[in-house]
Design a protein around this motif. Structure first.
Motif, PDB file in Angstrom:
ATOM      1  N   LEU A  75     133.840  85.243 -36.825  1.00  0.00           N
ATOM      2  CA  LEU A  75     134.150  84.477 -38.037  1.00  0.00           C
ATOM      3  C   LEU A  75     133.443  83.129 -38.031  1.00  0.00           C
ATOM      4  O   LEU A  75     132.961  82.676 -39.071  1.00  0.00           O
ATOM      5  CB  LEU A  75     135.663  84.278 -38.161  1.00  0.00           C
ATOM      6  CG  LEU A  75     136.455  85.525 -38.527  1.00  0.00           C
ATOM      7  CD1 LEU A  75     137.940  85.253 -38.436  1.00  0.00           C
ATOM      8  CD2 LEU A  75     136.069  86.013 -39.906  1.00  0.00           C
ATOM      9  N   GLY A  76     133.353  82.493 -36.876  1.00  0.00           N
ATOM     10  CA  GLY A  76     132.655  81.216 -36.787  1.00  0.00           C
ATOM     11  C   GLY A  76     131.174  81.357 -37.080  1.00  0.00           C
ATOM     12  O   GLY A  76     130.584  80.538 -37.788  1.00  0.00           O
ATOM     13  N   MET A  77     130.554  82.395 -36.540  1.00  0.00           N
ATOM     14  CA  MET A  77     129.129  82.607 -36.785  1.00  0.00           C
ATOM     15  C   MET A  77     128.877  83.048 -38.227  1.00  0.00           C
ATOM     16  O   MET A  77     127.862  82.685 -38.825  1.00  0.00           O
ATOM     17  CB  MET A  77     128.562  83.656 -35.822  1.00  0.00           C
ATOM     18  CG  MET A  77     128.518  83.183 -34.387  1.00  0.00           C
ATOM     19  SD  MET A  77     127.590  81.651 -34.170  1.00  0.00           S
ATOM     20  CE  MET A  77     125.956  82.176 -34.544  1.00  0.00           C
ATOM     21  N   LYS A  78     129.768  83.836 -38.759  1.00  0.00           N
ATOM     22  CA  LYS A  78     129.606  84.306 -40.143  1.00  0.00           C
ATOM     23  C   LYS A  78     129.672  83.129 -41.115  1.00  0.00           C
ATOM     24  O   LYS A  78     128.950  83.089 -42.097  1.00  0.00           O
ATOM     25  CB  LYS A  78     130.714  85.312 -40.452  1.00  0.00           C
ATOM     26  CG  LYS A  78     130.613  85.975 -41.768  1.00  0.00           C
ATOM     27  CD  LYS A  78     129.986  87.310 -41.629  1.00  0.00           C
ATOM     28  CE  LYS A  78     130.104  88.037 -42.947  1.00  0.00           C
ATOM     29  NZ  LYS A  78     129.334  89.211 -43.004  1.00  0.00           N
ATOM     30  N   ASN A  79     130.529  82.150 -40.818  1.00  0.00           N
ATOM     31  CA  ASN A  79     130.658  80.987 -41.696  1.00  0.00           C
ATOM     32  C   ASN A  79     129.596  79.931 -41.408  1.00  0.00           C
ATOM     33  O   ASN A  79     129.361  79.056 -42.230  1.00  0.00           O
ATOM     34  CB  ASN A  79     132.049  80.379 -41.567  1.00  0.00           C
ATOM     35  CG  ASN A  79     133.113  81.299 -42.107  1.00  0.00           C
ATOM     36  OD1 ASN A  79     132.870  82.100 -42.989  1.00  0.00           O
ATOM     37  ND2 ASN A  79     134.299  81.210 -41.554  1.00  0.00           N
ATOM     38  N   ALA A  80     128.954  79.992 -40.236  1.00  0.00           N
ATOM     39  CA  ALA A  80     127.952  78.990 -39.880  1.00  0.00           C
ATOM     40  C   ALA A  80     126.584  79.303 -40.485  1.00  0.00           C
ATOM     41  O   ALA A  80     125.789  78.399 -40.714  1.00  0.00           O
ATOM     42  CB  ALA A  80     127.816  78.890 -38.368  1.00  0.00           C
ATOM     43  N   ILE A  81     126.326  80.580 -40.727  1.00  0.00           N
ATOM     44  CA  ILE A  81     125.030  80.974 -41.287  1.00  0.00           C
ATOM     45  C   ILE A  81     125.049  80.688 -42.782  1.00  0.00           C
ATOM     46  O   ILE A  81     125.917  81.177 -43.504  1.00  0.00           O
ATOM     47  CB  ILE A  81     124.761  82.463 -41.019  1.00  0.00           C
ATOM     48  CG1 ILE A  81     124.696  82.721 -39.526  1.00  0.00           C
ATOM     49  CG2 ILE A  81     123.481  82.912 -41.697  1.00  0.00           C
ATOM     50  CD1 ILE A  81     124.610  84.186 -39.149  1.00  0.00           C
ATOM     51  N   PRO A  82     124.083  79.890 -43.258  1.00  0.00           N
ATOM     52  CA  PRO A  82     124.075  79.590 -44.694  1.00  0.00           C
ATOM     53  C   PRO A  82     123.751  80.837 -45.509  1.00  0.00           C
ATOM     54  O   PRO A  82     123.020  81.722 -45.064  1.00  0.00           O
ATOM     55  CB  PRO A  82     122.986  78.522 -44.841  1.00  0.00           C
ATOM     56  CG  PRO A  82     122.143  78.655 -43.637  1.00  0.00           C
ATOM     57  CD  PRO A  82     123.005  79.229 -42.549  1.00  0.00           C
ATOM     58  N   LYS A  83     124.326  80.883 -46.659  1.00  0.00           N
ATOM     59  CA  LYS A  83     124.068  81.999 -47.566  1.00  0.00           C
ATOM     60  C   LYS A  83     122.625  81.948 -48.038  1.00  0.00           C
ATOM     61  O   LYS A  83     122.033  80.888 -48.210  1.00  0.00           O
ATOM     62  CB  LYS A  83     125.003  81.938 -48.789  1.00  0.00           C
ATOM     63  CG  LYS A  83     126.467  81.954 -48.449  1.00  0.00           C
ATOM     64  CD  LYS A  83     126.921  83.317 -48.094  1.00  0.00           C
ATOM     65  CE  LYS A  83     128.432  83.276 -47.900  1.00  0.00           C
ATOM     66  NZ  LYS A  83     128.908  84.318 -47.100  1.00  0.00           N
ATOM     67  N   ARG A  84     122.067  83.109 -48.268  1.00  0.00           N
ATOM     68  CA  ARG A  84     120.690  83.185 -48.740  1.00  0.00           C
ATOM     69  C   ARG A  84     120.629  82.709 -50.179  1.00  0.00           C
ATOM     70  O   ARG A  84     121.351  83.189 -51.043  1.00  0.00           O
ATOM     71  CB  ARG A  84     120.191  84.619 -48.647  1.00  0.00           C
ATOM     72  CG  ARG A  84     118.753  84.773 -48.921  1.00  0.00           C
ATOM     73  CD  ARG A  84     118.316  86.182 -48.661  1.00  0.00           C
ATOM     74  NE  ARG A  84     116.896  86.298 -48.936  1.00  0.00           N
ATOM     75  CZ  ARG A  84     116.227  87.400 -48.865  1.00  0.00           C
ATOM     76  NH1 ARG A  84     116.841  88.508 -48.520  1.00  0.00           N
ATOM     77  NH2 ARG A  84     114.948  87.430 -49.137  1.00  0.00           N
ATOM     78  N   GLN A  85     119.767  81.736 -50.399  1.00  0.00           N
ATOM     79  CA  GLN A  85     119.660  81.171 -51.737  1.00  0.00           C
ATOM     80  C   GLN A  85     118.463  81.783 -52.451  1.00  0.00           C
ATOM     81  O   GLN A  85     117.427  82.038 -51.858  1.00  0.00           O
ATOM     82  CB  GLN A  85     119.492  79.659 -51.665  1.00  0.00           C
ATOM     83  CG  GLN A  85     120.712  78.974 -51.089  1.00  0.00           C
ATOM     84  CD  GLN A  85     120.510  77.484 -50.969  1.00  0.00           C
ATOM     85  OE1 GLN A  85     119.420  76.977 -51.204  1.00  0.00           O
ATOM     86  NE2 GLN A  85     121.553  76.783 -50.585  1.00  0.00           N
ATOM     87  N   GLN A  86     118.645  81.982 -53.725  1.00  0.00           N
ATOM     88  CA  GLN A  86     117.576  82.527 -54.542  1.00  0.00           C
ATOM     89  C   GLN A  86     116.530  81.445 -54.766  1.00  0.00           C
ATOM     90  O   GLN A  86     116.853  80.293 -55.050  1.00  0.00           O
ATOM     91  CB  GLN A  86     118.135  82.977 -55.899  1.00  0.00           C
ATOM     92  CG  GLN A  86     119.189  84.048 -55.781  1.00  0.00           C
ATOM     93  CD  GLN A  86     118.621  85.424 -56.023  1.00  0.00           C
ATOM     94  OE1 GLN A  86     117.558  85.553 -56.595  1.00  0.00           O
ATOM     95  NE2 GLN A  86     119.316  86.442 -55.570  1.00  0.00           N
TER      96      GLN A  86
END
Length: 96
Positions: A75-86
């Motif tokens: 959960l920590g790593m999933k929230n640490a990775i920024p979402k891919r921006q268009q």
């Protein structure tokens, strides 16, 4: 009592299925399951250290703690990775 057992089986099953598909909700369900079930099922603290049951229960308890920690890490790593921006498309200028 049957309803409690059915609910824990459903919680673990649904959480595991969602976790396979990399869902944070599935990880939260697994965390909830482990947080409630681990101290109840693996109550090593009620046994004497010299008994064989103590060792078996303690090993299972620590394994569930390791699973709990790995879910927290996920959960920590999933929230640490920024979402891919268009990327914004820049209109090409016409020369001529």
């Amino acid at each position: 009592m049957k309803h409690v057992i059915a609910a824990t089986i459903a919680l673990k099953g649904l959480g595991g299925l969602l976790f396979i598909f990399s869902s944070t909700f599935g990880a939260f369900l697994q965390l909830l399951y482990l947080a409630f079930i681990t101290p109840i099922v693996y109550d090593f603290y009620n046994f004497d250290i010299e008994r064989a049951e103590f060792v078996q229960l303690f090993i299972k308890f620590t394994q569930n703690l390791a699973l709990f920690g790995s879910l927290l890490f996920f959960l920590g790593m999933k929230n640490a990775i920024p979402k891919r921006q268009q990327k914004k498309k820049v209109p090409k200028t016409k020369t001529g």
